[in-house]
Design a protein around this motif. Structure first.
Motif, short mmCIF file in Angstrom:
data_model
loop_
_atom_site.label_atom_id
_atom_site.label_comp_id
_atom_site.label_asym_id
_atom_site.label_seq_id
_atom_site.Cartn_x
_atom_site.Cartn_y
_atom_site.Cartn_z
N ILE A 217 0.84 -1.02 0.07
CA ILE A 217 -0.09 -0.26 -0.09
C ILE A 217 0.90 1.19 0.09
CG2 ILE A 217 -1.72 1.35 1.30
CD1 ILE A 217 -2.65 -1.26 -0.12
N ALA A 218 2.00 1.18 0.79
CA ALA A 218 2.93 2.30 0.72
C ALA A 218 3.44 2.59 -0.85
CB ALA A 218 4.05 2.16 1.60
N ALA A 219 3.79 1.35 -1.46
CA ALA A 219 4.29 1.46 -2.83
C ALA A 219 3.25 2.11 -3.55
CB ALA A 219 4.74 0.08 -3.37
N LEU A 220 2.08 1.68 -3.51
CA LEU A 220 0.86 2.28 -4.28
C LEU A 220 0.81 3.73 -3.94
CD1 LEU A 220 -1.88 1.32 -5.88
CD2 LEU A 220 -3.01 1.51 -3.72
N ALA A 221 0.96 4.33 -3.05
CA ALA A 221 0.67 5.67 -2.57
C ALA A 221 1.84 6.43 -3.17
CB ALA A 221 0.74 5.81 -0.98
N VAL A 222 3.11 5.82 -3.22
CA VAL A 222 4.11 6.68 -3.67
C VAL A 222 4.27 6.65 -5.08
CG1 VAL A 222 6.68 6.51 -3.91
CG2 VAL A 222 5.66 6.17 -1.49
N SER A 223 3.86 5.56 -5.83
CA SER A 223 3.75 5.56 -7.27
C SER A 223 2.55 6.05 -7.64
CB SER A 223 4.12 4.17 -7.56
OG SER A 223 2.97 3.14 -7.29
N LYS A 224 1.38 6.15 -7.21
CA LYS A 224 0.17 6.52 -7.97
C LYS A 224 -0.15 7.86 -6.97
CE LYS A 224 -0.46 2.57 -10.12
NZ LYS A 224 -0.20 2.33 -11.34
N ALA A 225 0.09 8.27 -5.99
CA ALA A 225 -0.51 9.38 -5.42
C ALA A 225 0.74 10.47 -4.71
CB ALA A 225 -1.51 9.01 -4.39
N PHE A 226 1.82 10.40 -5.43
CA PHE A 226 3.08 10.91 -4.87
C PHE A 226 2.90 12.45 -4.93
CE2 PHE A 226 7.35 13.15 -5.15
CZ PHE A 226 7.94 12.25 -4.22
N ASP A 227 2.27 13.22 -5.84
CA ASP A 227 2.10 14.37 -5.69
C ASP A 227 1.07 15.07 -4.67
OD1 ASP A 227 3.72 14.74 -7.69
OD2 ASP A 227 2.12 14.74 -9.43
N SER A 228 0.34 13.99 -4.32
CA SER A 228 -0.78 14.36 -2.97
C SER A 228 -0.19 14.04 -1.66
CB SER A 228 -2.04 13.48 -3.10
OG SER A 228 -2.54 13.39 -4.55
N LEU A 229 0.91 13.42 -1.45
CA LEU A 229 1.50 13.26 -0.28
C LEU A 229 2.17 14.39 0.27
CD1 LEU A 229 3.07 9.63 -0.71
CD2 LEU A 229 1.01 10.13 0.72
N LYS A 230 1.63 14.87 1.44
CA LYS A 230 2.52 15.77 2.15
C LYS A 230 3.25 15.42 3.47
CE LYS A 230 -2.20 18.08 1.64
NZ LYS A 230 -2.97 18.27 2.77
N ALA A 231 3.64 13.99 3.46
CA ALA A 231 4.48 13.59 4.54
C ALA A 231 4.83 12.34 4.31
CB ALA A 231 3.58 13.57 6.12
N PRO A 232 5.88 11.58 4.83
CA PRO A 232 6.34 10.28 4.53
C PRO A 232 5.14 9.55 4.85
CG PRO A 232 8.14 11.50 5.62
CD PRO A 232 6.90 12.41 5.86
N VAL A 233 5.16 8.39 4.15
CA VAL A 233 4.05 7.15 4.43
C VAL A 233 4.67 6.43 5.83
CG1 VAL A 233 3.01 5.05 3.89
CG2 VAL A 233 3.62 6.98 2.13
N LYS A 234 3.79 6.21 6.70
CA LYS A 234 4.03 5.71 7.91
C LYS A 234 3.48 4.22 7.74
CE LYS A 234 6.27 6.83 11.11
NZ LYS A 234 7.78 7.07 11.34
#
Lengths: 327, 334
Positions: free
Chosen positions: A276-293
């Protein structure tokens, strides 16, 4: 008029099994102590009395043999077996029949085989059952192709997802967290199905997304409720099935909050959480405002002593800490 | 079993089917050597009498499970040879649309539940077919084929035990070709015959000369009729020999050329049966020659079909994984 009562997670599963067995004579239940005994956690209670020993079959301790039997019976189309593997930890003696046989037949045979079967099994720590009776191994099933993997967190979801799983024409691994069997929730008396691949937002929030599975959904909700009192708005997304995965609901939540905490009871490496972390980073990177925990147990066997096990299982405190870190 | 007791039609079917398997396998060996068949192949040359002697007792609606050395079972069960040949080539028209290859050929329409790349992997599937037959009250049987090596696998023990306690209509046929790749039978197990293991599960165990198609036919007939009567499973060991390596290209350091030649000369199941048919006046040399000619033509047509068939398209990589479509992502691709 729909009748809704409060029943346990185990009772909800039992109702799904009962409904499917009453509807379709091809549905048979097999496994260790599922008959007379009603299942080690009581999930198959009463089915033996109602449907008899032919359709509710107690098996010897021969997991590869009886899971393989289910695969073969499903391949002929003569039966729709629902097999119980008492603990997911026992997978090791039977994995071939699932990942090399059930999961690959349709592909290898050019789409001509239908393996309509469900493997019900239990996961989860918290009972001092130690390293061989406490694991959460869902990532192994989602790693290999051809298997659907379902993990309900509430009695309502359990009933609807099990009905869908039994009616599905693919091999479904249906994972029941042992810590959830006794929890109660509202469940309609009537049969209903919940589609696989549809996540459920268990709690809406604005600032942080928690994606959690099975028992971890409840711990995450506990944290979300606590933080709300401080004015922190946490969204809790329960994917309900790992394969298929409702990517859209997860990504939409991340895009809304910009912050992601993944909570899972599986081991940390090559895991659902890292997926799920990889999914967030690869498909929603621009939306992330903090590192995934990521909050998971450490990469150790599950310890026996309550003093150690409570440290091993992701706790509400650890989830809360992770949420605060991404805020 | 005396030939006089078996209908001529059945005898000729057995001869023809053994010949079709032999011609098929020798042609596949050539095509493999020419690089036209990718991967690897395990050929059934020398073992034809086992599949044929058993299958002569089966009907289309009966089930079998097969092995990595499965072409013979497939052909004898009535599998579509054009589809399997195209599968060996990896073509779109193959039984598995080019996704399975030699070790995963199946024809569910004729009850062939699949070859298997995992030794012993298919044994419980036959048990499952048997359970389905029993619970649906059908007049069918399931036969599991496997080798001597598989008889040390958990699935052999667990599968036979389940079929025995549940009295399922399943026949277990161990093709003891005496080598588990390189390890000879004597070094695998401390008993003289795999059939002895039947006793451990409370079922009959019978050993038979797997090079004598009529002997296999007779033993299988009894076991299959017993299963159809609801009296439960039987374990058959057919002692046989593979005339070629474990796989094509096997250097065969574990056995002598003399040993292989002895078997080919003295225990070729087709030659032995041919002699019997001629001696008993059941068929003439011309009739038998015509069977060979017909088989060669059939296999050549299958080869042409395979060669002329298109390759699968790239899009097909991700197709046929699941049956029931769902919401969400089922077949993940980054």
């Amino acid at each position: 008029m729909a009748v809704v009562r409060e029943i346990t997670f185990a009772q909800a599963l039992n109702e799904a099994l009962d409904y499917e067995m009453s509807k379709d004579p091809k549905v048979v239940v097999m496994g260790e102590d599922v008959g007379l005994y009603g299942g080690i956690y009581g999930v198959t209670a009463g089915l033996y009395e109602k449907y008899g020993p032919e359709r509710v079959r107690d098996t010897p301790i021969a997991e590869s043999g009886f899971i393989g039997t289910a695969v073969g019976a499903a391949a002929t189309g003569l039966l729709r077996p629902v097999v119980e593997l008492m603990f997911i930890d026992f997978l090791g003696v039977a994995f071939d029949q699932l990942y090399n046989q059930a999961g690959k037949m349709r592909y290898m045979f050019g789409g001509k085989a239908k393996i309509s079967m469900v493997l019900r099994t239990t996961c989860g720590a918290g009972f001092s059952a130690a390293a061989q009776h406490s694991q959460s191994l869902h990532a192994l099933f989602s790693h290999v192709p051809g298997l659907k993997v379902v993990m309900p967190s509430t009695p309502y979801d359990a009933k609807g997802l099990l009905i869908s799983s039994i009616e599905d024409d693919d091999p479904v691994i249906f994972i029941e967290h042992k810590g959830l069997y006794a929890i109660k929730g509202e469940v309609p008396e009537e049969p209903y199905s919940i589609p696989l691949g549809e996540a459920d937002v268990k709690r809406e929030g604005k600032e942080v997304t928690i994606v959690a599975t099975a028992a971890m959904v409840h711990k995450s909700l506990e944290v979300a409720e606590k933080l709300e009192k401080e004015g922190i708005s946490v969204e809790v997304v329960d994917p309900r099935s790992i394969v298929p995965l409702d990517v859209d609901t997860i990504l939409n939540s991340i895009k809304k909050t910009g912050k992601l905490v993944v909570v899972d009871e599986g081991y940390p490496r090559a895991s659902f959480a890292s997926d799920i972390a990889a999914l967030a980073v690869s498909k929603a990177f621009d939306s992330l405002k903090a590192p995934v925990k990521i909050v998971t147990p450490p990469a150790t066997p599950v310890p026996f002593s309550p003093a150690l096990e409570s440290e091993w299982i992701p706790s509400a405190e650890k989830i809360e800490k992770a949420v605060r870190e991404v805020l | 079993m005396p030939v006089e007791e078996i209908p001529k039609e059945t005898l000729l079917w057995m001869y023809e089917t053994m010949v079709r398997i032999r011609v098929h396998e020798e042609r596949v060996a050539e095509l493999f050597a020419q690089g036209k068949i990718p991967g690897f192949v395990h050929l059934y040359v020398g073992e034809e009498a086992v599949a044929v002697g058993v299958m002569a007792n089966l009907r289309k609606e009966d089930y079998i499970t097969s092995t990595h050395r499965g072409h013979g079972h497939y052909i004898a069960k009535g599998g579509d040879i054009k589809a399997s040949m195209a599968e060996l080539f990896g073509k779109k028209t193959g039984s598995g649309k080019g996704k399975g290859g030699s070790m995963h050929i199946a024809d569910l329409d004729v009850g062939e539940l699949g070859a298997n790349g995992i030794v012993g992997g298919g044994i419980p599937h036959a048990v499952g077919a048997g359970l389905g037959i029993k619970l649906n009250g059908l007049d069918r049987v399931a036969v599991a084929f496997f080798g001597d090596g598989a008889s040390n696998q958990q699935n052999f023990h667990e599968g036979i035990n389940l079929a025995a306690i549940w009295k399922l209509p399943v026949v277990f046929v161990c093709e003891n070709n005496q080598y588990q790749i390189s390890l000879s039978y004597e070094k695998q197990q401390a008993i003289k015959s795999v059939a002895e293991r039947g006793k451990a599960y409370g079922i009959p165990g019978v050993s038979v000369d797997g090079q004598d198609v009529l002997a296999v036919y007779e033993v299988a007939k009894e076991a299959i009729e017993r299963a159809r009567r609801g009296e439960g499973p039987t374990l058959i060991e057919a002692k046989t020999y593979r005339f070629r390596g474990h796989f094509e290209g096997d250097p065969q350091v574990y056995r002598s050329k003399e040993e292989v030649e002895w078997w080919k000369k003295n225990k070729d199941p087709i030659k032995l049966f041919e002699k019997k048919l001629l001696d008993k006046g059941i068929a003439t040399k011309e009739e038998l020659d015509a069977i060979w000619e017909k088989a060669r033509k059939e296999i050549e047509e299958a080869v042409n079909f395979a060669e002329e068939s298109p390759w699968p398209s790239k899009e097909e990589v991700v197709e046929d994984v699941f049956s029931t479509p769902t919401k969400g992502v089922l077949v993940w691709q980054w």
